[in-house]
Design a protein around this motif. Structure first.
Motif, PDB file in Angstrom:
ATOM      1  N   GLY A  40      87.423  41.110 -69.515  1.00 33.34           N
ATOM      2  CA  GLY A  40      88.607  41.021 -68.669  1.00 33.34           C
ATOM      3  C   GLY A  40      88.404  41.778 -67.374  1.00 33.34           C
ATOM      4  O   GLY A  40      88.492  41.215 -66.286  1.00 33.34           O
ATOM      5  N   HIS A  41      88.107  43.063 -67.470  1.00 33.53           N
ATOM      6  CA  HIS A  41      87.801  43.855 -66.274  1.00 33.53           C
ATOM      7  C   HIS A  41      86.607  43.223 -65.560  1.00 33.53           C
ATOM      8  O   HIS A  41      86.608  43.046 -64.341  1.00 33.53           O
ATOM      9  N   THR A  42      85.580  42.893 -66.324  1.00 34.31           N
ATOM     10  CA  THR A  42      84.512  41.994 -65.898  1.00 34.31           C
ATOM     11  C   THR A  42      84.367  40.945 -66.997  1.00 34.31           C
ATOM     12  O   THR A  42      85.056  40.996 -68.019  1.00 34.31           O
ATOM     13  N   GLY A  43      83.451  40.034 -66.803  1.00 31.96           N
ATOM     14  CA  GLY A  43      83.281  38.977 -67.797  1.00 31.96           C
ATOM     15  C   GLY A  43      82.567  39.409 -69.062  1.00 31.96           C
ATOM     16  O   GLY A  43      82.592  38.680 -70.056  1.00 31.96           O
ATOM     17  N   GLN A  44      81.906  40.602 -69.032  1.00 27.51           N
ATOM     18  CA  GLN A  44      81.099  41.000 -70.178  1.00 27.51           C
ATOM     19  C   GLN A  44      81.356  42.447 -70.600  1.00 27.51           C
ATOM     20  O   GLN A  44      80.440  43.147 -71.026  1.00 27.51           O
ATOM     21  N   ASP A  45      82.580  42.893 -70.515  1.00 28.21           N
ATOM     22  CA  ASP A  45      82.880  44.256 -70.971  1.00 28.21           C
ATOM     23  C   ASP A  45      82.738  44.370 -72.481  1.00 28.21           C
ATOM     24  O   ASP A  45      83.056  43.440 -73.227  1.00 28.21           O
ATOM     25  N   VAL A  46      82.275  45.541 -72.914  1.00 26.02           N
ATOM     26  CA  VAL A  46      82.266  45.867 -74.339  1.00 26.02           C
ATOM     27  C   VAL A  46      82.885  47.245 -74.533  1.00 26.02           C
ATOM     28  O   VAL A  46      82.952  48.057 -73.602  1.00 26.02           O
ATOM     29  N   SER A  47      83.363  47.491 -75.745  1.00 26.51           N
ATOM     30  CA  SER A  47      83.847  48.804 -76.159  1.00 26.51           C
ATOM     31  C   SER A  47      83.075  49.211 -77.405  1.00 26.51           C
ATOM     32  O   SER A  47      82.456  48.366 -78.062  1.00 26.51           O
ATOM     33  N   VAL A  48      83.124  50.498 -77.732  1.00 21.92           N
ATOM     34  CA  VAL A  48      82.445  50.996 -78.930  1.00 21.92           C
ATOM     35  C   VAL A  48      83.483  51.571 -79.880  1.00 21.92           C
ATOM     36  O   VAL A  48      84.236  52.481 -79.526  1.00 21.92           O
ATOM     37  N   GLN A  49      83.522  51.018 -81.087  1.00 25.05           N
ATOM     38  CA  GLN A  49      84.485  51.435 -82.107  1.00 25.05           C
ATOM     39  C   GLN A  49      83.800  52.331 -83.137  1.00 25.05           C
ATOM     40  O   GLN A  49      82.742  51.980 -83.661  1.00 25.05           O
ATOM     41  N   VAL A  50      84.416  53.484 -83.397  1.00 23.59           N
ATOM     42  CA  VAL A  50      83.878  54.447 -84.357  1.00 23.59           C
ATOM     43  C   VAL A  50      84.947  54.747 -85.390  1.00 23.59           C
ATOM     44  O   VAL A  50      86.054  55.181 -85.038  1.00 23.59           O
ATOM     45  N   THR A  51      84.646  54.536 -86.652  1.00 24.38           N
ATOM     46  CA  THR A  51      85.593  54.829 -87.726  1.00 24.38           C
ATOM     47  C   THR A  51      85.219  56.132 -88.420  1.00 24.38           C
ATOM     48  O   THR A  51      84.106  56.624 -88.291  1.00 24.38           O
ATOM     49  N   GLY A  52      86.181  56.695 -89.145  1.00 22.98           N
ATOM     50  CA  GLY A  52      85.915  57.871 -89.964  1.00 22.98           C
ATOM     51  C   GLY A  52      85.977  59.192 -89.237  1.00 22.98           C
ATOM     52  O   GLY A  52      85.467  60.203 -89.736  1.00 22.98           O
ATOM     53  N   THR A  53      86.625  59.241 -88.062  1.00 25.34           N
ATOM     54  CA  THR A  53      86.761  60.528 -87.384  1.00 25.34           C
ATOM     55  C   THR A  53      88.029  61.241 -87.864  1.00 25.34           C
ATOM     56  O   THR A  53      88.853  60.661 -88.579  1.00 25.34           O
ATOM     57  N   SER A  54      88.207  62.467 -87.406  1.00 28.14           N
ATOM     58  CA  SER A  54      89.373  63.256 -87.813  1.00 28.14           C
ATOM     59  C   SER A  54      90.679  62.666 -87.307  1.00 28.14           C
ATOM     60  O   SER A  54      91.750  62.993 -87.819  1.00 28.14           O
ATOM     61  N   VAL A  55      90.608  61.795 -86.310  1.00 25.64           N
ATOM     62  CA  VAL A  55      91.814  61.164 -85.765  1.00 25.64           C
ATOM     63  C   VAL A  55      91.882  59.681 -86.118  1.00 25.64           C
ATOM     64  O   VAL A  55      92.729  58.951 -85.598  1.00 25.64           O
ATOM     65  N   GLY A  56      91.007  59.240 -87.005  1.00 22.00           N
ATOM     66  CA  GLY A  56      90.985  57.836 -87.387  1.00 22.00           C
ATOM     67  C   GLY A  56      89.941  57.065 -86.602  1.00 22.00           C
ATOM     68  O   GLY A  56      88.832  57.559 -86.351  1.00 22.00           O
ATOM     69  N   VAL A 107      88.304  55.636 -83.372  1.00 17.73           N
ATOM     70  CA  VAL A 107      88.220  55.919 -81.941  1.00 17.73           C
ATOM     71  C   VAL A 107      87.567  54.725 -81.253  1.00 17.73           C
ATOM     72  O   VAL A 107      86.552  54.202 -81.723  1.00 17.73           O
ATOM     73  N   LEU A 108      88.140  54.291 -80.136  1.00 17.23           N
ATOM     74  CA  LEU A 108      87.573  53.215 -79.338  1.00 17.23           C
ATOM     75  C   LEU A 108      87.197  53.763 -77.968  1.00 17.23           C
ATOM     76  O   LEU A 108      88.053  54.217 -77.218  1.00 17.23           O
ATOM     77  N   VAL A 109      85.896  53.730 -77.667  1.00 19.88           N
ATOM     78  CA  VAL A 109      85.419  54.096 -76.334  1.00 19.88           C
ATOM     79  C   VAL A 109      85.472  52.812 -75.509  1.00 19.88           C
ATOM     80  O   VAL A 109      84.663  51.910 -75.678  1.00 19.88           O
ATOM     81  N   ALA A 110      86.460  52.725 -74.613  1.00 19.67           N
ATOM     82  CA  ALA A 110      86.902  51.427 -74.105  1.00 19.67           C
ATOM     83  C   ALA A 110      86.409  51.068 -72.714  1.00 19.67           C
ATOM     84  O   ALA A 110      86.706  49.972 -72.232  1.00 19.67           O
ATOM     85  N   GLY A 111      85.654  51.952 -72.051  1.00 17.99           N
ATOM     86  CA  GLY A 111      85.278  51.634 -70.677  1.00 17.99           C
ATOM     87  C   GLY A 111      86.512  51.355 -69.841  1.00 17.99           C
ATOM     88  O   GLY A 111      87.554  51.990 -70.006  1.00 17.99           O
TER      89      GLY A 111
END
Length: 220
Positions: free
Chosen positions: A149-165, A167-171
């Motif tokens: 959306g921001h560009t045609g090929q953006d990605v995010s990184v999803q991490v499970t199992g942290t102390s806050v549930g 986490v999505l590193v979303a750029g």
């Protein structure tokens, strides 16, 4: 713990975390914001911007966005303070190709690179289905998720199992917690990005945006 009031994003509420809340321990992965990005309007229609830099540590050591070339010394020093050299980074993910997010890729020639929808190791590129809308699983706890959306090929990184549930590193899927409609001015495709944003709000407990502090997602 909170520094600002809640922000309503459709059916969700988002709450910015305090500046001191930048480390999210977990098992087997922990997530740390090495630098919170910013975007500051200037006179004459220009703006100063630098992207968020995030480190994920666990069975693999993953750097998400490397900042701009001006962040080179900061990045090397900050990694060294954490006992890491560039060769210790197993994987580098560039959420998209803008210079304030991928300006230091050359520091990590031995890492697996995921930039947008391309996955490579050295000069060898691997097939994947990110362009088809499918996540690329690093392991059962970490996934690279297409979020265009921001560009045609953006990605995010999803991490499970942290102390806050989860986490999505979303750029730049989110500029910051309170980006409201300002993100639309920087979007290549607002309709596509709105879909990506809503999916992120449905699945993540904490989102790390491209140009601001992490924020928590509250669901009714």
């Amino acid at each position: 713990m909170w520094t600002e009031s809640e922000v309503v994003c459709g059916e969700f509420q988002t709450v910015p975390l305090s500046e001191s809340k930048s480390d999210f321990p977990g098992q087997p992965y922990s997530v740390s914001v090495l630098k919170a990005g910013y975007c500051l309007p200037q006179t004459g229609g220009t703006f100063r911007a630098s992207g968020t830099i995030t480190l994920i540590t666990g069975p693999r050591t993953i750097l998400v966005d490397t900042g701009g070339p001006w962040d080179r010394d900061f990045l090397l020093t900050t990694l060294k303070e954490r006992g890491l050299e560039p060769g210790d980074i197993d994987m580098v993910v560039g959420t998209h190709g803008h210079s304030d997010h991928v300006g230091n890729l050359s520091l990590f020639p031995s890492a697996v690179m995921i930039v947008g929808f391309d996955i490579s190791e050295g000069d060898t590129y691997s097939p994947n289905k990110l362009a088809e809308g499918q996540a690329h699983c690093i392991d059962e706890h970490v996934s690279v998720v297409p979020s265009p959306g921001h560009t045609g090929q953006d990605v995010s990184v999803q991490v499970t199992g942290t102390s806050v549930g989860t986490v999505l590193v979303a750029g730049d899927l989110f500029e910051c917690c309170s980006d409201e409609d300002s993100w639309r001015d920087l979007s290549m495709d607002t309709a596509v990005q709105e879909v990506s944003r809503q999916e992120a709000l449905r699945t993540a407990d904490v989102i790390i945006p491209g140009h601001g502090l992490p924020f928590r997602v509250l669901r009714n």
